[in-house]
Design a protein around this motif. Structure first.
Motif, PDB file in Angstrom:
ATOM      1  N   ILE A   1     -16.721  -9.960 -12.031  1.00 45.45           N
ATOM      2  CA  ILE A   1     -17.653  -8.917 -12.469  1.00 45.45           C
ATOM      3  C   ILE A   1     -18.262  -9.328 -13.798  1.00 45.45           C
ATOM      4  O   ILE A   1     -17.551  -9.543 -14.789  1.00 45.45           O
ATOM      5  CB  ILE A   1     -16.947  -7.551 -12.632  1.00 45.45           C
ATOM      6  N   GLU A   2     -19.577  -9.450 -13.839  1.00 48.66           N
ATOM      7  CA  GLU A   2     -20.279  -9.736 -15.080  1.00 48.66           C
ATOM      8  C   GLU A   2     -20.655  -8.414 -15.753  1.00 48.66           C
ATOM      9  O   GLU A   2     -20.851  -7.390 -15.087  1.00 48.66           O
ATOM     10  CB  GLU A   2     -21.540 -10.564 -14.826  1.00 48.66           C
ATOM     11  N   THR A   3     -20.741  -8.435 -17.068  1.00 50.68           N
ATOM     12  CA  THR A   3     -21.129  -7.244 -17.808  1.00 50.68           C
ATOM     13  C   THR A   3     -22.278  -7.557 -18.757  1.00 50.68           C
ATOM     14  O   THR A   3     -22.366  -8.663 -19.301  1.00 50.68           O
ATOM     15  CB  THR A   3     -19.952  -6.672 -18.624  1.00 50.68           C
ATOM     16  N   GLU A   4     -23.145  -6.582 -18.918  1.00 53.32           N
ATOM     17  CA  GLU A   4     -24.203  -6.644 -19.919  1.00 53.32           C
ATOM     18  C   GLU A   4     -23.833  -5.652 -21.015  1.00 53.32           C
ATOM     19  O   GLU A   4     -23.921  -4.441 -20.831  1.00 53.32           O
ATOM     20  CB  GLU A   4     -25.549  -6.278 -19.303  1.00 53.32           C
ATOM     21  N   ILE A   5     -23.417  -6.173 -22.168  1.00 55.72           N
ATOM     22  CA  ILE A   5     -22.912  -5.337 -23.245  1.00 55.72           C
ATOM     23  C   ILE A   5     -24.059  -4.858 -24.129  1.00 55.72           C
ATOM     24  O   ILE A   5     -24.911  -5.632 -24.542  1.00 55.72           O
ATOM     25  CB  ILE A   5     -21.878  -6.089 -24.094  1.00 55.72           C
ATOM     26  N   THR A   6     -24.050  -3.548 -24.407  1.00 54.09           N
ATOM     27  CA  THR A   6     -24.972  -2.962 -25.372  1.00 54.09           C
ATOM     28  C   THR A   6     -24.163  -2.247 -26.437  1.00 54.09           C
ATOM     29  O   THR A   6     -23.421  -1.306 -26.138  1.00 54.09           O
ATOM     30  CB  THR A   6     -25.931  -1.955 -24.702  1.00 54.09           C
ATOM     31  N   ASN A   7     -24.276  -2.708 -27.691  1.00 54.82           N
ATOM     32  CA  ASN A   7     -23.634  -2.019 -28.805  1.00 54.82           C
ATOM     33  C   ASN A   7     -24.563  -0.898 -29.269  1.00 54.82           C
ATOM     34  O   ASN A   7     -25.719  -1.138 -29.624  1.00 54.82           O
ATOM     35  CB  ASN A   7     -23.359  -2.981 -29.955  1.00 54.82           C
ATOM     36  N   MET A   8     -24.048   0.323 -29.270  1.00 53.27           N
ATOM     37  CA  MET A   8     -24.873   1.497 -29.534  1.00 53.27           C
ATOM     38  C   MET A   8     -24.384   2.234 -30.769  1.00 53.27           C
ATOM     39  O   MET A   8     -23.177   2.302 -31.027  1.00 53.27           O
ATOM     40  CB  MET A   8     -24.842   2.447 -28.330  1.00 53.27           C
ATOM     41  N   GLU A   9     -25.322   2.787 -31.530  1.00 53.11           N
ATOM     42  CA  GLU A   9     -24.955   3.696 -32.603  1.00 53.11           C
ATOM     43  C   GLU A   9     -24.509   5.024 -31.984  1.00 53.11           C
ATOM     44  O   GLU A   9     -24.820   5.331 -30.838  1.00 53.11           O
ATOM     45  CB  GLU A   9     -26.125   3.894 -33.564  1.00 53.11           C
ATOM     46  N   TRP A  10     -23.789   5.805 -32.790  1.00 50.52           N
ATOM     47  CA  TRP A  10     -23.147   6.993 -32.247  1.00 50.52           C
ATOM     48  C   TRP A  10     -24.158   7.982 -31.668  1.00 50.52           C
ATOM     49  O   TRP A  10     -23.979   8.506 -30.571  1.00 50.52           O
ATOM     50  CB  TRP A  10     -22.311   7.650 -33.339  1.00 50.52           C
ATOM     51  N   ALA A  11     -25.229   8.248 -32.396  1.00 54.75           N
ATOM     52  CA  ALA A  11     -26.210   9.223 -31.919  1.00 54.75           C
ATOM     53  C   ALA A  11     -26.846   8.757 -30.608  1.00 54.75           C
ATOM     54  O   ALA A  11     -27.094   9.571 -29.702  1.00 54.75           O
ATOM     55  CB  ALA A  11     -27.286   9.445 -32.980  1.00 54.75           C
ATOM     56  N   ASP A  12     -27.105   7.464 -30.494  1.00 54.98           N
ATOM     57  CA  ASP A  12     -27.701   6.920 -29.272  1.00 54.98           C
ATOM     58  C   ASP A  12     -26.729   7.017 -28.106  1.00 54.98           C
ATOM     59  O   ASP A  12     -27.109   7.346 -26.972  1.00 54.98           O
ATOM     60  CB  ASP A  12     -28.116   5.464 -29.519  1.00 54.98           C
TER      61      ASP A  12
ATOM     62  N   ARG B   1     -27.723   8.969 -24.726  1.00 60.86           N
ATOM     63  CA  ARG B   1     -27.960   8.200 -23.496  1.00 60.86           C
ATOM     64  C   ARG B   1     -26.771   8.217 -22.545  1.00 60.86           C
ATOM     65  O   ARG B   1     -26.942   8.307 -21.328  1.00 60.86           O
ATOM     66  CB  ARG B   1     -28.329   6.765 -23.850  1.00 60.86           C
ATOM     67  N   VAL B   2     -25.567   8.105 -23.080  1.00 58.74           N
ATOM     68  CA  VAL B   2     -24.370   8.014 -22.232  1.00 58.74           C
ATOM     69  C   VAL B   2     -23.795   9.404 -21.968  1.00 58.74           C
ATOM     70  O   VAL B   2     -23.689   9.837 -20.822  1.00 58.74           O
ATOM     71  CB  VAL B   2     -23.314   7.096 -22.879  1.00 58.74           C
ATOM     72  N   PHE B   3     -23.424  10.112 -23.037  1.00 58.83           N
ATOM     73  CA  PHE B   3     -22.720  11.379 -22.863  1.00 58.83           C
ATOM     74  C   PHE B   3     -23.623  12.450 -22.249  1.00 58.83           C
ATOM     75  O   PHE B   3     -23.224  13.148 -21.319  1.00 58.83           O
ATOM     76  CB  PHE B   3     -22.154  11.855 -24.200  1.00 58.83           C
TER      77      PHE B   3
END
Length: 490
Positions: free
Chosen positions: A368-379, A383-385
């Motif tokens: 399994i390959e992953t594309e990592i995105t480091n995100m700031e908390w507000a983002d 976007r995620v939560f």
């Protein structure tokens, strides 16, 4: 004689043999800056870390040992059928703007939290409320749709603190509560300042001023502690340096437990992770101990479901998702023969950033390959939560006893299996301890068997403080930096 202390402050001894004046201000380090300061309208743990028990209070509250204690309610009674709670409020309580806190404020708070369109992050705390009434200024009667032995526990959450209608809409930037500290200033990106509330209804606190400083980088956190720029870092991010602090008599190292289930959350509501075989493959590809050792330097307890190991109802299900790369490869060959690439969103905490790199390598080993995105908390929150635009993410859920989030259809990992929802509903109606324990065991087993998420470890509470400070919590029964009992000893 002059003693030069942190930030260049000088305290004078006026004559030979006189004692130095006891310090009454403190600087507390935090990894994450809260997106706002209103615990009734935000999910971020950092909000409660600043304001819980300091600025805002609820009817009840968590003690340092997790006990449910009286707060704005000095007592309460329960009807024989377990469905009606009558709270007696403390007399003489005022908000920081000088207005009286009465039963009408409690009615407003609870009705607002359960109203359609409420932005409260934990609507389940209020879902079984039928009505809230105020017979007089110091009495609140809450009628539920059935017996609920956990209702005083629910009212201790930061999401249930009491707010006033006059200030509710501006609490995000100018919080007005009833607690022992008042909001003074928020320099965004840097710090929040609190000052002592001299009109507080309860026992006066020792500290006159508190500064919460936001330091995301672990190296910067280490430097700030060593330089005395912060006096305490209750959730210290650079665990690899704890041995240095333990060897230095200027500091005390405080290690305890938290309510933080650290998980590799998966988006169950979208392909390809709506396939249980892929979720199961991911869990078997993960070596928990490698993550604990590599990301947390050995601090953390492996978990196999969303439940705290120190809780008496915890069921050890780590064997069900044990590290087994051969099984992971076989499941992937069946479910995704053409290979798989997943997006891995990482918020700022070190457990996520460091753990994400380790998990990405472990997943690569099984294909399994992953594309990592480091995100700031507000983002991440947006976007995620809220937006559920992710495949995988790593996060610690620090709310106490929060397995009920798996019953929420709108929750970001999108599980809400009907059978689980039914169990959660039954738990809410059950008061007998033995029956509650059985239901909680079944709920833990169901989400583990469905491989809803990758359950990694229970987050340890690793804190560092000036050795002259006492009263900081050793454990974290809720997400808080409760400073009501903190003081300098010299």
């Amino acid at each position: 004689m002059i003693h030069h202390l942190r930030r260049g402050v000088a305290i004078w001894a006026l004559c030979a043999g006189s004692a130095l004046a006891q310090q009454t201000d403190i600087s507390i380090g935090m990894v994450l800056e809260p997106p706002n300061l209103d615990p009734t309208s935000g999910a971020a743990a950092a909000i409660d870390e600043v304001v819980y028990a300091n600025v805002f209070e609820g009817l009840t509250r968590f003690g340092p040992d997790g006990a449910i204690l009286p707060a704005l309610a000095e007592s309460w009674t329960v009807s024989e059928d377990g469905a009606t709670y009558t709270f007696t409020l403390r007399a003489g309580v005022t908000f920081h703007d000088g207005s009286a806190m009465t039963a009408e404020d409690v009615v407003f708070t609870l009705d607002r939290a359960r109203a359609e369109g409420s932005t409260n992050a934990q609507p389940g705390l209020f879902a079984n409320i039928v009505s809230v009434d105020a017979p007089d200024d110091l009495t609140v009667v809450v009628t539920l749709d059935g017996p609920d032995g956990a209702f005083p526990f629910d009212m201790a959450w930061g999401d249930a603190v009491i707010v006033a209608p006059e200030s509710a809409e501006t609490n995000a930037t100018n919080p007005v509560g009833t607690g022992p500290f008042r909001f003074a200033n928020w320099a965004q990106g840097d710090r929040v300042d609190l000052v002592r509330n001299d009109a507080y209804w309860g026992d006066p606190v020792a500290l006159e001023a508190v500064t919460f400083r936001f330091i995301t980088d672990p190296n910067a956190a280490f430097a700030a502690m060593m330089a005395g720029d912060v006096d305490a870092f209750p959730n210290f991010p650079a665990t690899e340096t704890l041995a240095q602090f333990e060897a230095d008599p200027r500091f005390s190292v405080i290690v305890g437990s938290t309510e933080g289930e650290t998980i590799l959350a998966m988006n169950n509501g979208a392909g390809p992770l709506d396939d249980i075989r892929i979720r199961q493959a991911i869990t078997h590809a993960i070596n928990r101990q490698d993550i604990i050792d590599g990301a947390m330097f050995g601090y953390g307890t492996p978990i196999g479901t969303h439940f705290a190991p120190h809780h008496p109802d915890y069921v050890d299900l780590t064997g069900q998702s044990a590290f087994d790369p051969d099984t992971a490869r076989a499941l992937l060959a069946e479910a995704a023969p053409g290979g798989l690439t997943l997006r891995l969103a990482l918020p700022p905490p070190a457990y996520a950033r460091r753990g994400g790199e380790i998990i990405a390598a472990q997943l690569r080993e099984v294909g399994i390959e992953t594309e990592i995105t480091n995100m700031e908390w507000a983002d991440w929150l947006e976007r995620v939560f809220r937006g559920r635009d992710f495949d995988l993410t790593i996060i610690s859920h620090t709310e106490p006893m929060d397995i009920g989030i798996y019953a929420r259809e709108d929750y970001y990992f999108q599980y809400a299996r009907p059978e689980f929802v039914a169990l959660n509903d039954e738990l809410a109606r059950t008061t007998a301890p033995e029956a509650r324990s059985a239901l909680l065991a079944e709920m833990q087993q169901m989400i583990a068997a469905d491989y809803v998420n990758g359950y990694l470890f229970q987050l340890a509470k690793t804190g560092v403080a000036n050795a002259s400070i006492e009263g900081l919590w050793e454990n974290s029964p809720t997400q808080a930096n409760d400073l009501t009992g903190v003081r300098w000893t010299q």
